[in-house]
Motif scaffolding. Structure first.
Motif, PDB file in Angstrom:
ATOM      1  N   ASP A 238       6.179  -7.306  32.481  1.00 19.02           N
ATOM      2  CA  ASP A 238       5.560  -7.681  33.892  1.00 19.02           C
ATOM      3  C   ASP A 238       6.536  -8.597  34.610  1.00 19.02           C
ATOM      4  O   ASP A 238       6.557  -9.738  34.427  1.00 19.02           O
ATOM      5  CB  ASP A 238       4.149  -8.208  33.834  1.00 19.02           C
ATOM      6  N   GLY A 239       7.534  -7.923  35.522  1.00 18.42           N
ATOM      7  CA  GLY A 239       8.525  -8.717  35.933  1.00 18.42           C
ATOM      8  C   GLY A 239       9.403  -9.604  34.999  1.00 18.42           C
ATOM      9  O   GLY A 239       9.999  -8.784  34.036  1.00 18.42           O
ATOM     10  N   ARG A 240       9.523 -10.845  35.039  1.00 16.49           N
ATOM     11  CA  ARG A 240      10.342 -11.789  34.066  1.00 16.49           C
ATOM     12  C   ARG A 240       9.506 -11.714  32.855  1.00 16.49           C
ATOM     13  O   ARG A 240       9.989 -12.718  31.915  1.00 16.49           O
ATOM     14  CB  ARG A 240      10.522 -12.872  34.668  1.00 16.49           C
ATOM     15  N   ASP A 241       8.094 -11.521  32.609  1.00 13.89           N
ATOM     16  CA  ASP A 241       7.369 -11.831  31.767  1.00 13.89           C
ATOM     17  C   ASP A 241       7.248 -10.788  30.506  1.00 13.89           C
ATOM     18  O   ASP A 241       6.947  -9.441  30.889  1.00 13.89           O
ATOM     19  CB  ASP A 241       5.976 -12.227  31.986  1.00 13.89           C
ATOM     20  N   LEU A 242       7.631 -10.920  29.394  1.00 10.48           N
ATOM     21  CA  LEU A 242       7.813 -10.003  28.153  1.00 10.48           C
ATOM     22  C   LEU A 242       6.461 -10.437  27.555  1.00 10.48           C
ATOM     23  O   LEU A 242       6.531 -11.640  26.822  1.00 10.48           O
ATOM     24  CB  LEU A 242       8.955  -9.992  27.319  1.00 10.48           C
ATOM     25  N   HIS A 243       5.261  -9.564  27.328  1.00 10.43           N
ATOM     26  CA  HIS A 243       4.232 -10.089  26.696  1.00 10.43           C
ATOM     27  C   HIS A 243       4.310  -9.667  25.269  1.00 10.43           C
ATOM     28  O   HIS A 243       4.620  -8.353  24.867  1.00 10.43           O
ATOM     29  CB  HIS A 243       2.801  -9.368  27.260  1.00 10.43           C
ATOM     30  N   VAL A 244       4.127 -10.582  24.238  1.00 12.06           N
ATOM     31  CA  VAL A 244       4.621 -10.229  22.850  1.00 12.06           C
ATOM     32  C   VAL A 244       3.259 -10.876  22.155  1.00 12.06           C
ATOM     33  O   VAL A 244       2.546 -11.495  22.631  1.00 12.06           O
ATOM     34  CB  VAL A 244       5.613 -10.872  22.359  1.00 12.06           C
ATOM     35  N   THR A 245       3.001  -9.982  20.702  1.00  8.24           N
ATOM     36  CA  THR A 245       2.442 -10.759  19.691  1.00  8.24           C
ATOM     37  C   THR A 245       3.046 -10.913  18.718  1.00  8.24           C
ATOM     38  O   THR A 245       4.052 -10.419  18.057  1.00  8.24           O
ATOM     39  CB  THR A 245       0.823  -9.847  19.479  1.00  8.24           C
ATOM     40  N   ASP A 246       2.670 -12.103  17.744  1.00  7.07           N
ATOM     41  CA  ASP A 246       3.136 -12.273  16.547  1.00  7.07           C
ATOM     42  C   ASP A 246       4.531 -13.073  16.653  1.00  7.07           C
ATOM     43  O   ASP A 246       5.535 -12.879  16.150  1.00  7.07           O
ATOM     44  CB  ASP A 246       3.309 -11.221  15.468  1.00  7.07           C
ATOM     45  N   LEU A 247       4.608 -13.764  17.796  1.00  9.50           N
ATOM     46  CA  LEU A 247       5.803 -14.827  17.818  1.00  9.50           C
ATOM     47  C   LEU A 247       5.339 -15.888  17.188  1.00  9.50           C
ATOM     48  O   LEU A 247       4.401 -16.830  17.927  1.00  9.50           O
ATOM     49  CB  LEU A 247       6.196 -14.888  19.185  1.00  9.50           C
TER      50      LEU A 247
END
Length: 179
Positions: free
Chosen positions: A122-131
């Motif tokens: 989303d724009g500059r945001d990379l949504h992640v899990t398990d970081l």
């Protein structure tokens, strides 16, 4: 070769004959709020691209399932660096192993690599899990994971990492609150 830190350097600082500067390209937003040894799974966070990086540096990244993220153990301190063999997590049941065997902030560069799953962009945001980095962690680099660049051949290791990390990726919601 390690040498004595110059006067005014932080106590315990490791100074080498050679060093490099690396940029911070992003920052972790949300996710884990404090450092922990286990229960790292199921936590969603954001890798927020630094404003100096143009948005087209992310073009096409949403087509990949995972990222390889290189981040800095910013919660550690140069005085925490341990340049000797020691038992993992100070558990005498596990063998003493050298500094470069441990994956923690006690190494000279205090750098880690993680492979979170990319949920969306989303724009500059990379949504992640398990970081497994905490909120506010500086990101030095990240790249889409190419299956062809993963280790080739069987990965081998002694039994103690499996014992030590049995709860590492357990869902964070299963963590028992400490008193």
């Amino acid at each position: 070769m390690y040498r004595t830190p110059p006067s005014g350097a932080e106590e315990g600082a490791i100074v080498t004959a050679q060093s490099i500067e690396v940029p911070i390209v992003a920052t972790v937003v949300g996710g884990h709020l404090k450092v922990g040894d286990d229960f790292q799974g199921g936590v969603e966070s954001i890798i927020r691209l630094h404003p100096d990086c143009s948005l087209d540096t992310l073009q096409g990244i949403e087509e990949f399932s995972h990222l390889q993220v290189t981040w800095y153990f910013s919660e550690g301190s140069p005085s925490d660096v341990a340049l000797h063999a020691r038992s993992p997590r100070n558990n005498p049941e596990w063998p003493a192993t050298g500094t470069f065997v441990h994956r923690n902030h006690r190494r000279p560069a205090r750098i880690a690599t993680s492979f979170p799953r990319l949920l969306g962009v989303d724009g500059r945001d990379l949504h992640v899990t398990d970081l497994d980095a905490v909120d506010g962690t500086p990101i030095i680099d990240f790249v889409a994971v190419f299956q062809e660049m993963l280790p080739r051949g069987p990965v081998t290791q002694p039994s103690w990492p499996t014992e030590m990390l049995q709860d590492y990726w357990r869902d964070a919601r299963e963590r028992v609150p400490s008193s």
